[in-house]
Enzyme design. Sequence first.
Site, PDB file in Angstrom:
ATOM      1  N   ARG A 109       0.843  -1.197   0.000  1.00  0.00           N
ATOM      2  CA  ARG A 109       0.000   0.000   0.000  1.00  0.00           C
ATOM      3  C   ARG A 109       0.881   1.251   0.000  1.00  0.00           C
ATOM      4  O   ARG A 109       1.939   1.264   0.646  1.00  0.00           O
ATOM      5  CB  ARG A 109      -0.849  -0.033   1.264  1.00  0.00           C
ATOM      6  CG  ARG A 109      -1.813   1.110   1.446  1.00  0.00           C
ATOM      7  CD  ARG A 109      -2.940   1.061   0.468  1.00  0.00           C
ATOM      8  NE  ARG A 109      -4.087   1.848   0.889  1.00  0.00           N
ATOM      9  CZ  ARG A 109      -5.100   2.144   0.074  1.00  0.00           C
ATOM     10  NH1 ARG A 109      -5.098   1.735  -1.187  1.00  0.00           N
ATOM     11  NH2 ARG A 109      -6.121   2.838   0.518  1.00  0.00           N
ATOM     12  N   THR A 382      -9.545   0.172  -9.700  1.00  0.00           N
ATOM     13  CA  THR A 382      -8.594  -0.747  -9.097  1.00  0.00           C
ATOM     14  C   THR A 382      -8.647  -1.981  -9.970  1.00  0.00           C
ATOM     15  O   THR A 382      -9.502  -2.081 -10.833  1.00  0.00           O
ATOM     16  CB  THR A 382      -9.094  -1.021  -7.652  1.00  0.00           C
ATOM     17  OG1 THR A 382      -9.068   0.217  -6.984  1.00  0.00           O
ATOM     18  CG2 THR A 382      -8.281  -2.044  -6.913  1.00  0.00           C
ATOM     19  N   THR A 400      -4.130  -0.849  -7.168  1.00  0.00           N
ATOM     20  CA  THR A 400      -4.936   0.324  -7.491  1.00  0.00           C
ATOM     21  C   THR A 400      -4.110   1.593  -7.632  1.00  0.00           C
ATOM     22  O   THR A 400      -3.022   1.699  -7.072  1.00  0.00           O
ATOM     23  CB  THR A 400      -6.010   0.564  -6.396  1.00  0.00           C
ATOM     24  OG1 THR A 400      -6.889   1.598  -6.817  1.00  0.00           O
ATOM     25  CG2 THR A 400      -5.391   0.938  -5.070  1.00  0.00           C
ATOM     26  N   ASN A 402      -6.227   4.170  -7.114  1.00  0.00           N
ATOM     27  CA  ASN A 402      -7.413   4.767  -6.502  1.00  0.00           C
ATOM     28  C   ASN A 402      -8.402   5.156  -7.603  1.00  0.00           C
ATOM     29  O   ASN A 402      -9.086   4.303  -8.131  1.00  0.00           O
ATOM     30  CB  ASN A 402      -7.087   5.940  -5.569  1.00  0.00           C
ATOM     31  CG  ASN A 402      -8.268   6.222  -4.647  1.00  0.00           C
ATOM     32  OD1 ASN A 402      -9.113   5.346  -4.452  1.00  0.00           O
ATOM     33  ND2 ASN A 402      -8.355   7.408  -4.080  1.00  0.00           N
ATOM     34  N   ASP A 424      -7.843   8.315   0.235  1.00  0.00           N
ATOM     35  CA  ASP A 424      -8.374   7.217   1.063  1.00  0.00           C
ATOM     36  C   ASP A 424      -8.173   7.471   2.557  1.00  0.00           C
ATOM     37  O   ASP A 424      -8.741   6.770   3.387  1.00  0.00           O
ATOM     38  CB  ASP A 424      -7.728   5.874   0.675  1.00  0.00           C
ATOM     39  CG  ASP A 424      -8.519   5.156  -0.416  1.00  0.00           C
ATOM     40  OD1 ASP A 424      -9.660   5.560  -0.680  1.00  0.00           O
ATOM     41  OD2 ASP A 424      -7.987   4.194  -0.997  1.00  0.00           O
ATOM     42  N   SER A 453      -7.694   0.991   3.292  1.00  0.00           N
ATOM     43  CA  SER A 453      -8.168   0.483   2.004  1.00  0.00           C
ATOM     44  C   SER A 453      -9.394  -0.401   2.203  1.00  0.00           C
ATOM     45  O   SER A 453      -9.666  -0.862   3.318  1.00  0.00           O
ATOM     46  CB  SER A 453      -7.050  -0.339   1.360  1.00  0.00           C
ATOM     47  OG  SER A 453      -7.509  -0.957   0.176  1.00  0.00           O
ATOM     48  N   SER A 454     -10.096  -0.649   1.108  1.00  0.00           N
ATOM     49  CA  SER A 454     -11.192  -1.628   1.106  1.00  0.00           C
ATOM     50  C   SER A 454     -10.838  -2.867   0.293  1.00  0.00           C
ATOM     51  O   SER A 454     -11.675  -3.765   0.135  1.00  0.00           O
ATOM     52  CB  SER A 454     -12.448  -1.008   0.491  1.00  0.00           C
ATOM     53  OG  SER A 454     -12.835   0.130   1.206  1.00  0.00           O
ATOM     54  N   GLY A 474     -13.533  -1.511  -7.021  1.00  0.00           N
ATOM     55  CA  GLY A 474     -14.833  -0.912  -6.711  1.00  0.00           C
ATOM     56  C   GLY A 474     -14.854  -0.061  -5.454  1.00  0.00           C
ATOM     57  O   GLY A 474     -15.919   0.180  -4.896  1.00  0.00           O
TER      58      GLY A 474
END
Length: 571
Positions: A109, A382, A400, A402, A424, A453-454, A474
């Site tokens: 990340r 992403t 990603t 983003n 984010d 993050s998701s 998404g």
Amino acid sequence: MHRFLHLLLYFLVFTGCTSSQKNNTAGFNPYSYKGQKKVLAENGAVVSAHPLASKVGVEILKQGGNSFDAAIATQLALAVVYPNAGNLGGGGFLVARLSNGPLLAVDFREKAPAAASHDMYIDNTGEARTDKSQDGHLSGGVPGTVAGIFVYLKYAKLSLDKLIQPAIDLAAKGFVITEREARGLNNLQDELKQFNTVMPVFVKDKWKAGDTLVQTDLAHTLERIRDNGAKGFYEGETARLIVEEMQRGGGIITYQDLREYNAKVREPHVFTYKGYTIAGMPMPSSGGLLLHQMMKMVENRNISAMGFQSTAAVQLMTEVERRAYADRAEYMGDADYYKVPVSVLSSDKYLQWRMKDYDPAAATPSTMIKPGITTEKESEETTHLSVIDKEGNAVSITTTLNNSYGSRTVIGGAGFFLNDEMDDFSIKPGVPNMYGAVGGEANAIQPGKRMLSSMTPTIVLKDNKPVIVVGTPGGTTIPTQIFQTLINILEFGMSTEDAVYKPKFHHQWLPDEILTEKGFPAAVRSQLEKMGYKFANEREGIGRTEIIRVLSNGKFEAVADIRGDDGAEGF
Ligand code: DON
């Protein structure tokens, strides 16, 4: 590696002329290859957002590479053929199962640069400047993708030379773009002009399907990585190009930020669901914990009897999504910087208590769902790729920039987009990010911290063997898409295609509304409206799920999402 070997590899990859594979790839032409949506394979499979990238990966498997080799080659190819999200200038997460059993998570990340600060996107009138956190140079975190690749390269069998060359060739020689890609680039033109100091190759009066996109600067950046390893990105010429771009455009990433960036090996977030073991990403992704919370909140409620997309099932899933996302907003962030109460939030006792005000006959307003811990204390772009091989290695990677094309800033002379991942973070408490997610101190900006993050790269195991490798882009809809895909398969017994292709929905606590995609049944919607639910404007598509399932006969079933140009390959 010698040029001759490069050419040979290119020939093998893009002509498909390996001796064992003449039939599968006969007539394969990189300039017209449309790919496949589903394959059944015995030896290995790759599924990603672009048929050419999946093809690169499967050819690497055929040449003796394992899932890690194929994943790296696919990921690097995506950085070329899928510039909206494939990247060198972004970051992501890997969850993997090694052939001899252990599970692995790698965190690459992006990080906040050292010069970043808590209120850096709040202007002197107190206004949150989401334009600055979402667009252009200042929105970029320190990229992690290249460092990540060098962490999991140690599980690969082939040399990086071999794995990166198809990407270099695709960048140098170009590839033919599709209708969708042409549209994406045409829609981008104004922003490209606005957010770049050096006009990138993506700027053109009008792109059309069939045009060839050649990315010479990107090819040279990839060559520097091939020749110098991670230093080919974080130091030397590429670092100089990044830092000079920052200086021209008001960004803050420095040589030191680049030199000090490190990807981290982490313990995957693992839980069980009805005899399956599910491995996902731990903090700084909320994905693994959210999936855990949502799955456990439905586990004992006999959802299979309610039936797929029955009003009862959609209502139950909406309510568990709401409760999990309320916790996300309050408690989740980079656990290296903020104490995230993971074991409380994922305990069975807490999750049962969390559902105590669940009413199957009515919506629970989000104003009544506060972050849940009371007394207990802690002891739109992403891309995802899934790979499996016959040795039993399974790799699930979501990466990603983003936003689609990230900050829309291309590093001058280096040819890749910089992410806009700083958005984010929670830039100001209560101010929604581009996915409408709110947060507070847990996810506030600090130098060196990773933004929440998701992303939810996931592997499901049965008897310690991988049975599902899955993920999707998404934004905040990622964990709910994976939740629904898994419930579709494990509870509703759906086929892999149906589990992925049937319309999905999403609730994230705030805003208090259900987002649905085209095709969501109108009758279910109107029944839910009568129960007090509000609906957001319907979306054309939610997510692009890439999945591989291991069937009971041992075959690999790889399915690429129909919501994009995505492709599945196998042999
Ligand atoms: O890390 C995250 O959660 C987001 N940056 C992911 C962005 C994304 O999935 C965009 N795709 N549509």
